[in-house]
Design a protein around this motif. Sequence first.
Motif, PDB file in Angstrom:
ATOM      1  N   ARG A  68       3.584 -26.211  11.494  1.00 38.97           N
ATOM      2  CA  ARG A  68       4.068 -27.708  11.485  1.00 38.97           C
ATOM      3  C   ARG A  68       3.070 -28.406  10.565  1.00 38.97           C
ATOM      4  N   GLU A  69       3.554 -29.104   9.477  1.00 41.22           N
ATOM      5  CA  GLU A  69       2.656 -29.869   8.725  1.00 41.22           C
ATOM      6  C   GLU A  69       1.722 -30.898   9.215  1.00 41.22           C
ATOM      7  N   GLN A  70       0.634 -31.278   9.149  1.00 45.94           N
ATOM      8  CA  GLN A  70      -0.066 -32.385  10.056  1.00 45.94           C
ATOM      9  C   GLN A  70      -0.688 -33.332   8.650  1.00 45.94           C
ATOM     10  N   LYS A  71      -1.121 -34.478   9.055  1.00 42.15           N
ATOM     11  CA  LYS A  71      -1.662 -35.475   8.190  1.00 42.15           C
ATOM     12  C   LYS A  71      -3.315 -35.431   8.445  1.00 42.15           C
ATOM     13  N   ILE A  72      -3.956 -35.380   7.279  1.00 42.70           N
ATOM     14  CA  ILE A  72      -5.593 -35.244   7.522  1.00 42.70           C
ATOM     15  C   ILE A  72      -6.111 -34.070   8.149  1.00 42.70           C
ATOM     16  N   ILE A  73      -5.822 -33.480   9.223  1.00 44.23           N
ATOM     17  CA  ILE A  73      -6.293 -32.396   9.845  1.00 44.23           C
ATOM     18  C   ILE A  73      -5.352 -31.113   9.478  1.00 44.23           C
ATOM     19  N   SER A  74      -5.870 -29.977   9.821  1.00 41.48           N
ATOM     20  CA  SER A  74      -5.192 -28.675   9.554  1.00 41.48           C
ATOM     21  C   SER A  74      -3.746 -28.727  10.017  1.00 41.48           C
ATOM     22  N   ASP A  75      -3.120 -28.135   9.279  1.00 43.89           N
ATOM     23  CA  ASP A  75      -1.678 -27.905   9.970  1.00 43.89           C
ATOM     24  C   ASP A  75      -1.631 -27.078  11.202  1.00 43.89           C
ATOM     25  N   LEU A  76      -0.778 -27.298  11.925  1.00 40.32           N
ATOM     26  CA  LEU A  76      -0.615 -26.766  13.356  1.00 40.32           C
ATOM     27  C   LEU A  76       0.347 -25.049  13.173  1.00 40.32           C
ATOM     28  N   GLU A  95      -2.549 -24.012  17.528  1.00 38.46           N
ATOM     29  CA  GLU A  95      -4.038 -23.863  16.725  1.00 38.46           C
ATOM     30  C   GLU A  95      -4.068 -24.611  15.498  1.00 38.46           C
ATOM     31  N   TRP A  96      -5.017 -25.622  15.650  1.00 36.24           N
ATOM     32  CA  TRP A  96      -5.213 -26.598  14.436  1.00 36.24           C
ATOM     33  C   TRP A  96      -6.388 -25.904  13.831  1.00 36.24           C
ATOM     34  N   ASP A  97      -6.259 -24.940  12.678  1.00 34.88           N
ATOM     35  CA  ASP A  97      -7.515 -24.402  12.217  1.00 34.88           C
ATOM     36  C   ASP A  97      -7.304 -24.084  10.909  1.00 34.88           C
ATOM     37  N   GLU A  98      -7.912 -24.835  10.130  1.00 35.54           N
ATOM     38  CA  GLU A  98      -7.913 -24.584   8.546  1.00 35.54           C
ATOM     39  C   GLU A  98      -8.205 -23.153   7.846  1.00 35.54           C
ATOM     40  N   SER A  99      -9.263 -22.770   8.649  1.00 35.59           N
ATOM     41  CA  SER A  99      -9.909 -21.429   8.370  1.00 35.59           C
ATOM     42  C   SER A  99      -9.142 -20.197   8.460  1.00 35.59           C
ATOM     43  N   LEU A 100      -7.920 -20.430   9.409  1.00 37.92           N
ATOM     44  CA  LEU A 100      -7.257 -19.282   9.522  1.00 37.92           C
ATOM     45  C   LEU A 100      -6.082 -19.210   8.780  1.00 37.92           C
ATOM     46  N   LEU A 101      -5.586 -20.366   8.125  1.00 31.97           N
ATOM     47  CA  LEU A 101      -4.726 -20.669   7.160  1.00 31.97           C
ATOM     48  C   LEU A 101      -5.083 -20.252   5.874  1.00 31.97           C
ATOM     49  N   THR A 102      -6.284 -20.584   5.477  1.00 31.54           N
ATOM     50  CA  THR A 102      -6.888 -20.070   4.307  1.00 31.54           C
ATOM     51  C   THR A 102      -7.742 -18.983   4.155  1.00 31.54           C
ATOM     52  N   LEU A 103      -7.576 -18.263   5.424  1.00 28.13           N
ATOM     53  CA  LEU A 103      -8.210 -16.797   5.575  1.00 28.13           C
ATOM     54  C   LEU A 103      -9.693 -16.628   4.909  1.00 28.13           C
TER      55      LEU A 103
END
Length: 322
Positions: A68-76, A95-103
């Motif tokens: 799910r897209e989020q504003k400012i913080i990492s996508d859920l 989970e809201w964690d940008e590092s897992l989305l960008t690997l």
Amino acid sequence: MKKTLRKTFTLGFLLIGIVVYGQEFNFDIQNTTLNEYLEMERKLGSEQIPNIRNHVSVENAQPIKFKREQKIISDLVGYYYFKKKDSTMSHILYEWDESLLTLKANTNDKKSKKYQKALIRKFNELETMIADIYGEPKTTGDLSNLKQANEKGGLKQNVKWFPNDSTEIEMYTSVSNYYEKKGMMTIAPTHRIRLYIRNTKKEAKVEPKLSEKRLNTLKIISSEFIETLGNKNIAKSKGYLSTLIIENVTDGQLNTLIENWDFTKETELVYSGIQVGLDGKIFTMLNFKYKDDFTEPAKELLKMVFDDNDKVVGIQPIKTQN
């Protein structure tokens, strides 16, 4: 009249806000099906995304993931874990964690105060929402001093609810811009929220039993299989093998088996029982000895394992140590 009308509109707006926000999560994991959770995600316009890791589990299937897209913080990213056998919900991870989305792991990816404040605000909003339903949580950690986010350890908080004896809700956050690299060890900036909804209900264990009727059936099949091997009828003997192994069994292996056990001699059953495989499958094991072997224990045993279709998945001659 105007003042009353304004209050009515305000109340209506708040109620609409609560309903929409409440549809983003469903904490009643005991009474909600997998299909209902998936339908909720579709209504929210979430994007189903593939698994990039293999989640190893005896009971659970691979999770179904949505973003799910989020504003400012990492996508859920939401992970829906369910049982292989009946699709009963096992647990959910949001989970809201940008590092897992960008690997991108262990990078010096520091975040702005705006990002950190938004992440903490999201955590507090979620905590308030859940507390309104289930009461005050059991809390450890503190998020009040944002300066601590630049120090080793950063800001952390963990909150837990136990709505009933078979549900656990846990949420924690880590907010840190601290970076340190010493040799092979790296402490990287971390900005995440994890929200777990767990079904902790314990299933009553049903111990598998070998009935007398099935045991007699397997004894007859074993006798026929042994006789077929004694006659060195390789083609016919393959008809007794399970589909789990038949493609991998060669004529040479069966001939080696015949060389290591005298299938022309009379045998008798000395042990029968149930064994459970690593994947939870049930197998039946029978051990035979030569009928004219009166030693204790028998000098040689023939171990045979059957699947639930009464087909052989394993056969092994064993020499015991006397």
